[in-house]
Motif scaffolding. Structure first.
Motif, mmCIF file in Angstrom:
data_model
loop_
_atom_site.group_PDB
_atom_site.id
_atom_site.type_symbol
_atom_site.label_atom_id
_atom_site.label_comp_id
_atom_site.label_asym_id
_atom_site.label_seq_id
_atom_site.Cartn_x
_atom_site.Cartn_y
_atom_site.Cartn_z
ATOM 1 N N ILE A 1 0.807 -1.388 -0.135
ATOM 2 C CA ILE A 1 -0.049 -0.391 -0.232
ATOM 3 C C ILE A 1 0.858 1.225 -0.020
ATOM 4 N N THR A 2 1.905 1.118 -0.455
ATOM 5 C CA THR A 2 2.926 2.149 -0.884
ATOM 6 C C THR A 2 3.161 3.013 0.224
ATOM 7 N N SER A 3 3.327 2.625 1.582
ATOM 8 C CA SER A 3 3.809 3.571 2.611
ATOM 9 C C SER A 3 4.961 4.162 2.707
ATOM 10 N N GLY A 4 6.151 3.318 2.251
ATOM 11 C CA GLY A 4 7.465 3.547 2.300
ATOM 12 C C GLY A 4 8.491 2.651 2.752
ATOM 13 N N ARG A 5 9.519 3.065 3.004
ATOM 14 C CA ARG A 5 10.719 2.121 3.281
ATOM 15 C C ARG A 5 10.763 2.391 4.904
ATOM 16 N N ALA A 6 10.911 1.491 5.752
ATOM 17 C CA ALA A 6 11.265 1.516 7.074
ATOM 18 C C ALA A 6 12.693 1.259 7.417
ATOM 19 N N ARG A 7 13.498 2.408 8.263
ATOM 20 C CA ARG A 7 15.013 2.326 8.227
ATOM 21 C C ARG A 7 15.191 1.282 9.392
ATOM 22 N N VAL A 8 15.195 0.213 9.081
ATOM 23 C CA VAL A 8 15.267 -0.995 10.102
ATOM 24 C C VAL A 8 16.789 -0.815 10.531
ATOM 25 N N ARG A 9 17.599 -0.887 9.949
ATOM 26 C CA ARG A 9 19.277 -0.674 10.131
ATOM 27 C C ARG A 9 19.368 0.420 11.291
ATOM 28 N N THR A 10 18.818 1.596 10.844
ATOM 29 C CA THR A 10 18.946 2.659 11.753
ATOM 30 C C THR A 10 18.116 2.425 13.122
ATOM 31 N N MET A 11 16.968 1.746 13.226
ATOM 32 C CA MET A 11 16.422 1.372 14.490
ATOM 33 C C MET A 11 17.222 0.459 15.046
ATOM 34 N N LEU A 12 17.730 -0.374 14.599
ATOM 35 C CA LEU A 12 18.548 -1.442 15.192
ATOM 36 C C LEU A 12 19.888 -1.110 15.879
ATOM 37 N N ASP A 13 20.486 -0.068 14.917
ATOM 38 C CA ASP A 13 21.794 0.897 15.670
ATOM 39 C C ASP A 13 21.393 1.547 16.637
ATOM 40 N N GLU A 14 20.348 2.239 16.544
ATOM 41 C CA GLU A 14 19.906 2.832 17.766
ATOM 42 C C GLU A 14 19.369 2.357 19.027
ATOM 43 N N GLY A 15 19.316 0.878 18.863
ATOM 44 C CA GLY A 15 18.967 0.011 20.053
ATOM 45 C C GLY A 15 17.381 0.022 20.301
ATOM 46 N N LEU A 16 16.865 0.140 19.171
ATOM 47 C CA LEU A 16 15.312 -0.197 19.237
ATOM 48 C C LEU A 16 15.172 -1.891 19.274
ATOM 49 N N THR A 17 13.995 -2.067 19.697
ATOM 50 C CA THR A 17 13.627 -3.689 19.549
ATOM 51 C C THR A 17 12.594 -3.788 18.644
ATOM 52 N N VAL A 18 13.128 -4.653 17.453
ATOM 53 C CA VAL A 18 12.427 -4.841 16.287
ATOM 54 C C VAL A 18 12.065 -6.238 15.952
ATOM 55 N N GLY A 19 10.708 -6.675 15.466
ATOM 56 C CA GLY A 19 10.353 -7.632 15.144
ATOM 57 C C GLY A 19 9.569 -7.650 13.773
ATOM 58 N N LEU A 20 9.056 -8.605 13.320
ATOM 59 C CA LEU A 20 8.423 -8.424 11.817
ATOM 60 C C LEU A 20 6.879 -8.915 12.103
ATOM 61 N N GLY A 21 5.960 -8.220 11.044
ATOM 62 C CA GLY A 21 4.678 -8.328 11.007
ATOM 63 C C GLY A 21 4.421 -8.569 9.840
ATOM 64 N N THR A 22 3.236 -9.570 9.723
ATOM 65 C CA THR A 22 2.653 -9.595 8.220
ATOM 66 C C THR A 22 1.755 -8.362 7.794
ATOM 67 N N ASP A 23 1.217 -7.982 8.696
ATOM 68 C CA ASP A 23 0.026 -6.898 8.619
ATOM 69 C C ASP A 23 -0.873 -7.479 7.729
ATOM 70 N N VAL A 24 -1.346 -8.513 7.668
ATOM 71 C CA VAL A 24 -2.454 -8.733 6.636
ATOM 72 C C VAL A 24 -3.581 -8.096 7.064
ATOM 73 N N SER A 25 -4.405 -7.355 6.241
ATOM 74 C CA SER A 25 -4.104 -7.383 4.624
ATOM 75 C C SER A 25 -3.503 -6.274 3.908
ATOM 76 N N GLY A 26 -3.103 -5.310 4.796
ATOM 77 C CA GLY A 26 -2.039 -4.195 4.139
ATOM 78 C C GLY A 26 -1.145 -4.876 3.692
ATOM 79 N N GLY A 27 -0.719 -6.025 4.429
ATOM 80 C CA GLY A 27 0.376 -7.175 3.757
ATOM 81 C C GLY A 27 -0.602 -8.075 2.837
ATOM 82 N N TYR A 28 0.085 -8.518 1.915
ATOM 83 C CA TYR A 28 -0.804 -9.492 0.974
ATOM 84 C C TYR A 28 -0.411 -10.936 1.697
ATOM 85 N N THR A 29 0.358 -11.123 2.421
ATOM 86 C CA THR A 29 0.758 -12.465 2.734
ATOM 87 C C THR A 29 0.705 -12.910 4.384
ATOM 88 N N SER A 30 0.116 -14.132 4.567
ATOM 89 C CA SER A 30 0.104 -14.688 5.998
ATOM 90 C C SER A 30 1.325 -15.349 6.222
#
Ligand SMILES: Nc1nc2[nH]cnc2c(=O)[nH]1
Ligand SMILES: [Zn+2]
Length: 458
Positions: free
Chosen positions: A305-334
């Motif tokens: 849904i063309t929201s943008g590119r999240a800067r995961v490396r920056t978040m990790l480097d800054e010490g944020l805790t990150v996981g992954l989510g499918t966000d069905v159905s903004g995301g097409y896959t479960s």
């Protein structure tokens, strides 16, 4: 449920740290009747457990050729109610997508029979993809939300189940009447889960303000209070789309930022899961880090849904805790395996703009889907890896028989081609890039077999 002591024999692979994938080609893991890992050996022969203490009668489960045990995936953000729309989003972006596709679908969950069909399907499907834990958004409906909790429990999936709160800027046919009714209905769902799983062993209620634009200040504050009073986790969306961010600015003119809106309401805490976080400013990242709130990165959705590119490396480097989510159905896959792939590819698009260090490796993406996700949902130390004392939330992966072009295709093994000369690292990469649910032969949660494919000998 009475379980057997079980010995899982064969290669096991898990993530120790962000960039340390531990591969044990000749492993043995003993799992007790309570679903906890009681023994981990890196040499199956030497490590065989003593023929006493009940282990002499232990059940044995072995991997098949080129197979391995891997921790179950943790989907830190998925809308169970939106599952029928997976793949249906056209060229929409967030705000028109919500009105065109999402609110009409979610409102249909007042029909409990329909809710039952859809929720049973999404839980069965995510289990088949190796998702052993999911942080679900349901809908505003109390009976259907309670049903989702029941279905997760009976099918054996570890889940956080949230009744969605939304009392403004939503269609008349689909919103909370008032702050009081939003809190009362949320409490009703909490009470139901307390009734079916008093210690939240498998199912945990999660406080779920949809996102700042669809909640009044009063509702956000009331849910913040409930979050503090109950100690229950909460989940919401943040900084997904530029129009959404402008809307938040206009709706909360005295707030410094989107993150600040949640902080003011008491909703930015170590038990908060923030989905997307695509356009956070450095000051917002700093605030989120200070509060130790967690991030669910949803790359498939952010592309779809063309929201943008999240800067995961920056978040990790800054010490944020990150996981992954499918966000069905903004995301097409479960499928979390597909989401892992999407995370890797989105990171490459970030790299094309910001430099190679932004690239996520296979190992790092697998970490986000397991250990990272465990931290996001507050279950680190219990799930996400294979250590003594952790719970057996795991999947058995099979990559198929060695075959060349002259041999018959191994249809059961899907698309992963193994020729026999691959290193373990290469086999894992092939799984990540070319695998699918056909490679997930069996799935366990807390030691209970919750999914298996034809041919599994367990
Ligand atoms: N991706 C996504 N973003 C949202 N923001 C508010 N609601 C939603 C939703 O259902 N999905
Ligand atoms: Zn979402």
């Amino acid at each position: 449920m009475a379980l057997h002591k079980t010995l899982y024999i064969g290669p096991f692979i898990h993530c120790k740290t962000l960039d340390d994938l531990d591969i044990c080609p000749n492993g043995l893991i003993g799992v007790d009747e309570d679903g906890k890992i009681s023994h981990v050996s890196r040499d199956a022969k030497e490590g065989l457990l003593p023929a006493q203490g009940g282990w002499e009668h232990a059940k044995i489960v072995r991997t098949e050729q080129h197979g391995f045990f891997f921790p179950g995936f943790i989907d830190t953000h998925i809308h169970a109610s939106q599952y029928p729309n997976a793949g249906v989003f056209g060229n929409s972006t967030l705000l028109d997508w919500l009105n065109t596709y999402t609110f009409p679908l979610e409102s249909s969950f007042k029909d409990l029979e329909r809710a039952s069909r859809i929720y049973n399907r999404v839980v069965a499907r995510t289990l088949s993809h190796g998702t052993t834990t999911a942080a679900y958004y349901a809908t505003v409906h109390v009976p259907a939300t309670n049903l989702l909790a029941d279905i997760c429990q009976s099918r054996g999936q570890r889940a956080f189940v949230g009744r969605v709160c939304m009392d403004r800027l939503s269609p008349d046919y689909y919103q909370d009447e008032s702050t009081e009714s939003a809190v009362r209905d949320t409490q009703a769902c909490i009470d139901h889960i307390k009734h079916i799983d008093p210690e939240f062993n498998l199912i945990t209620p999660i406080i779920t303000p949809r996102f700042a634009p669809s909640c009044t200040d009063e509702t956000l504050a009331a849910l913040g209070k409930l979050h503090h009073a109950t100690g229950l986790p909460c989940q919401t969306h943040i900084s997904e789309n530029l129009q959404e961010i402008s809307l938040v600015k206009s709706l909360f003119p005295t707030s410094d930022s989107y993150a600040h809106v949640y902080d003011t309401a008491g909703l930015l805490t170590p038990k908060t899961i923030l989905a997307h976080a695509v356009h956070l400013t450095p000051a917002e990242r700093h605030l989120i880090k200070t509060r130790d709130a967690k991030i669910s990165h949803c790359p498939a959705s952010n592309t779809a849904i063309t929201s943008g590119r999240a800067r995961v490396r920056t978040m990790l480097d800054e010490g944020l805790t990150v996981g992954l989510g499918t966000d069905v159905s903004g995301g097409y896959t479960s499928s979390m395996l597909t989401e892992i792939r999407e995370a890797i590819f989105v990171s490459r698009h970030v790299a094309m703009h910001e430099g190679d260090e932004a690239k996520l490796s296979v190992e790092e993406a697998l970490y986000l889907a397991t250990r990272g996700g465990a931290k996001v949902v507050g279950l680190e130390g219990r799930i996400g890896g294979f250590e003594v004392g952790m719970e057996w939330d795991a999947q058995m992966v099979r990559l198929g028989a060695v075959g060349g072009a002259e041999e018959r295709l191994d249809e059961r093994a899907g698309l992963v081609e193994v020729f026999g000369e691959e290193t373990w690292e290469e086999k894992v990469a092939k799984w990540v890039y070319t695998g699918d649910d056909r490679n997930t032969v069996a799935v366990w949660v807390k030691g209970r077999l919750v999914h298996s494919r034809e041919g599994f000998k367990g």
